[in-house]
Design a protein around this motif. Sequence first.
Motif, short mmCIF file in Angstrom:
data_model
loop_
_atom_site.label_atom_id
_atom_site.label_comp_id
_atom_site.label_asym_id
_atom_site.label_seq_id
_atom_site.Cartn_x
_atom_site.Cartn_y
_atom_site.Cartn_z
N PRO A 91 0.81 -1.23 0.00
CA PRO A 91 0.00 0.00 0.00
C PRO A 91 0.84 1.28 0.00
O PRO A 91 0.43 2.29 -0.58
CB PRO A 91 -0.82 -0.12 1.29
CG PRO A 91 -0.93 -1.59 1.53
CD PRO A 91 0.38 -2.14 1.07
N MET A 92 2.01 1.25 0.65
CA MET A 92 2.88 2.44 0.64
C MET A 92 3.36 2.75 -0.77
O MET A 92 3.34 3.91 -1.20
CB MET A 92 4.08 2.21 1.56
CG MET A 92 3.76 2.15 3.04
SD MET A 92 5.26 1.78 3.99
CE MET A 92 4.54 1.37 5.58
N ILE A 93 3.81 1.72 -1.50
CA ILE A 93 4.26 1.93 -2.87
C ILE A 93 3.10 2.43 -3.73
O ILE A 93 3.24 3.36 -4.53
CB ILE A 93 4.81 0.61 -3.46
CG1 ILE A 93 6.04 0.13 -2.66
CG2 ILE A 93 5.17 0.80 -4.93
CD1 ILE A 93 7.25 1.00 -2.79
N THR A 94 1.93 1.80 -3.56
CA THR A 94 0.75 2.20 -4.32
C THR A 94 0.38 3.65 -4.06
O THR A 94 0.08 4.41 -5.00
CB THR A 94 -0.44 1.29 -3.96
OG1 THR A 94 -0.10 -0.07 -4.23
CG2 THR A 94 -1.68 1.68 -4.75
N ALA A 95 0.40 4.05 -2.80
CA ALA A 95 0.05 5.43 -2.44
C ALA A 95 1.02 6.42 -3.08
O ALA A 95 0.61 7.48 -3.58
CB ALA A 95 0.05 5.59 -0.92
N ALA A 96 2.32 6.10 -3.08
CA ALA A 96 3.31 7.00 -3.67
C ALA A 96 3.08 7.16 -5.17
O ALA A 96 3.11 8.28 -5.71
CB ALA A 96 4.72 6.47 -3.40
N LEU A 97 2.82 6.05 -5.86
CA LEU A 97 2.60 6.12 -7.31
C LEU A 97 1.31 6.85 -7.64
O LEU A 97 1.26 7.65 -8.59
CB LEU A 97 2.59 4.70 -7.89
CG LEU A 97 3.91 3.92 -7.76
CD1 LEU A 97 3.76 2.51 -8.33
CD2 LEU A 97 5.05 4.65 -8.45
N LEU A 98 0.25 6.59 -6.87
CA LEU A 98 -1.01 7.29 -7.10
C LEU A 98 -0.90 8.78 -6.81
O LEU A 98 -1.60 9.60 -7.43
CB LEU A 98 -2.13 6.66 -6.26
CG LEU A 98 -2.62 5.28 -6.70
CD1 LEU A 98 -3.68 4.76 -5.73
CD2 LEU A 98 -3.16 5.32 -8.12
N THR A 99 -0.02 9.15 -5.88
CA THR A 99 0.20 10.57 -5.61
C THR A 99 0.81 11.27 -6.82
O THR A 99 0.46 12.41 -7.14
CB THR A 99 1.12 10.74 -4.38
OG1 THR A 99 0.51 10.13 -3.25
CG2 THR A 99 1.37 12.21 -4.08
N ILE A 100 1.72 10.58 -7.51
CA ILE A 100 2.30 11.15 -8.73
C ILE A 100 1.22 11.32 -9.79
O ILE A 100 1.14 12.36 -10.47
CB ILE A 100 3.43 10.26 -9.26
CG1 ILE A 100 4.58 10.21 -8.23
CG2 ILE A 100 3.96 10.78 -10.59
CD1 ILE A 100 5.69 9.24 -8.59
N VAL A 101 0.36 10.31 -9.94
CA VAL A 101 -0.74 10.40 -10.90
C VAL A 101 -1.66 11.57 -10.55
O VAL A 101 -2.08 12.35 -11.42
CB VAL A 101 -1.53 9.08 -10.93
CG1 VAL A 101 -2.78 9.22 -11.82
CG2 VAL A 101 -0.64 7.93 -11.43
N ALA A 102 -1.99 11.69 -9.27
CA ALA A 102 -2.83 12.81 -8.83
C ALA A 102 -2.15 14.14 -9.11
O ALA A 102 -2.82 15.13 -9.48
CB ALA A 102 -3.13 12.67 -7.33
N HIS A 328 4.94 8.42 4.35
CA HIS A 328 5.55 9.63 3.81
C HIS A 328 6.99 9.39 3.36
O HIS A 328 7.42 9.90 2.31
CB HIS A 328 5.50 10.75 4.84
CG HIS A 328 4.17 11.43 4.93
ND1 HIS A 328 3.84 12.54 4.19
CD2 HIS A 328 3.06 11.15 5.67
CE1 HIS A 328 2.61 12.92 4.46
NE2 HIS A 328 2.11 12.09 5.36
N LEU A 329 7.73 8.61 4.13
CA LEU A 329 9.12 8.35 3.75
C LEU A 329 9.21 7.56 2.45
O LEU A 329 10.07 7.83 1.61
CB LEU A 329 9.83 7.60 4.88
CG LEU A 329 10.15 8.41 6.13
CD1 LEU A 329 10.86 7.54 7.15
CD2 LEU A 329 11.01 9.62 5.79
N VAL A 330 8.33 6.57 2.29
CA VAL A 330 8.33 5.81 1.04
C VAL A 330 8.02 6.73 -0.13
O VAL A 330 8.67 6.66 -1.19
CB VAL A 330 7.32 4.64 1.11
CG1 VAL A 330 7.10 4.02 -0.26
CG2 VAL A 330 7.81 3.57 2.09
N ARG A 331 7.04 7.63 0.04
CA ARG A 331 6.73 8.58 -1.02
C ARG A 331 7.92 9.48 -1.32
O ARG A 331 8.26 9.72 -2.49
CB ARG A 331 5.51 9.44 -0.64
CG ARG A 331 5.00 10.29 -1.80
CD ARG A 331 4.10 11.42 -1.37
NE ARG A 331 4.84 12.43 -0.65
CZ ARG A 331 4.61 12.79 0.60
NH1 ARG A 331 3.65 12.23 1.28
NH2 ARG A 331 5.34 13.73 1.17
#
Length: 370
Positions: A91-102, A328-331
């Motif tokens: 989920p951390m990786i997914t959240a980081a990638l989706l943040t870039i898309v957003a 946050h750190l993963v992002r």
Amino acid sequence: MRNFRISVPQLKHTLLIYAGAVLCGAIGNWLDLPLPWMTGAMAFATVVRLSDLPVQVPLVTRPIGQMIVATSVGLSFTPTAVAALSTLFAPMITAALLTIVAGFTVAALLMRMARVDVITATLSSIPMGPVESANLAQHHGVAPGPVILAQTLRIMMLVIFIPPALVALSDGIHDPIAVLRMIPWTVTGALLLCSFGVAGAFVARALKLGNPFFVGSLGGAALAASLGFPVTAYPYPLLVGAQIFLGVWLGAVFDRDLLRQSGNFVLAAIGSSLAMVTLCAGMGLGLAWITGQHWPVMILSTAPGSVTEMALTAKVLQEGIAVVTAFHLVRIFIILPTAPWIIGMTARLAVLWGLHPHSGESGGSASQKE
């Protein structure tokens, strides 16, 4: 803001700035606001800058504030917390990638609202910090001022809206800062924590990591906590001082001339920031449903930036501090190292599609506030 070499007039100016920041922080504390000292200091510095008056404080205050907060947050990385985080890595990786898309989605919105070029819009929308985005703006030949403004506006909106909203919606929190004020500490434990934080910061800086004084200090403190070293929190006044340092730094970024030159970019940046916060909050609610984590924890975890303030808010809520910080750190470790590549690809595609990087620039050039 200036380096630490300071004359007598500058010293008087700095003392007056911090006196005003402390006063506004005390008002926020009296009003029982979450993170009152940071919010009050930020509000004071912003009003001073919008009054066309200078806010000149030693540049060293920002890394000091970051290291104090980061090491305080690092205490939450106990062996039990670290073990629990392993199940949330996907989920951390997914959240980081989706943040870039957003971020790209919001950049398209900003381009339409403010009529800025694609590079300015992308650097303004993807959460990578004011300093890093300004450096990339200069590298690609666009004005850094609007980019710094947009990144800072988003951080300020996160600080202003998310902590008060989550505290208000939480049951049983009548004094938002009680948990920060009453954390036990010892002199030797605090000094040991500080030592690990400083060592981690210098290692991160030597490795040229982004935001080394936060990331490195957090890593050093987390290592000490996870290995069972006898580290403890700092006395509460030290955490208050760190919040004031960071709040003044945030407010000092604003410049009335920049706001005047930016025209409708300011309103567009506010609108796009609200859109980004909304998209990420929706992502947080979705991840809360998927992972079974409490929704306030995931809202804080997926907030587009402002790791310092989101981690402190988790500490106020007494829930999910390690989870929030880890997300946050993963992002950060995904976005910051890849940001030059992301913006470079965006610039190449802009040329390919006939979108010149300098077309429709808003605000002209502005001096970087770092």
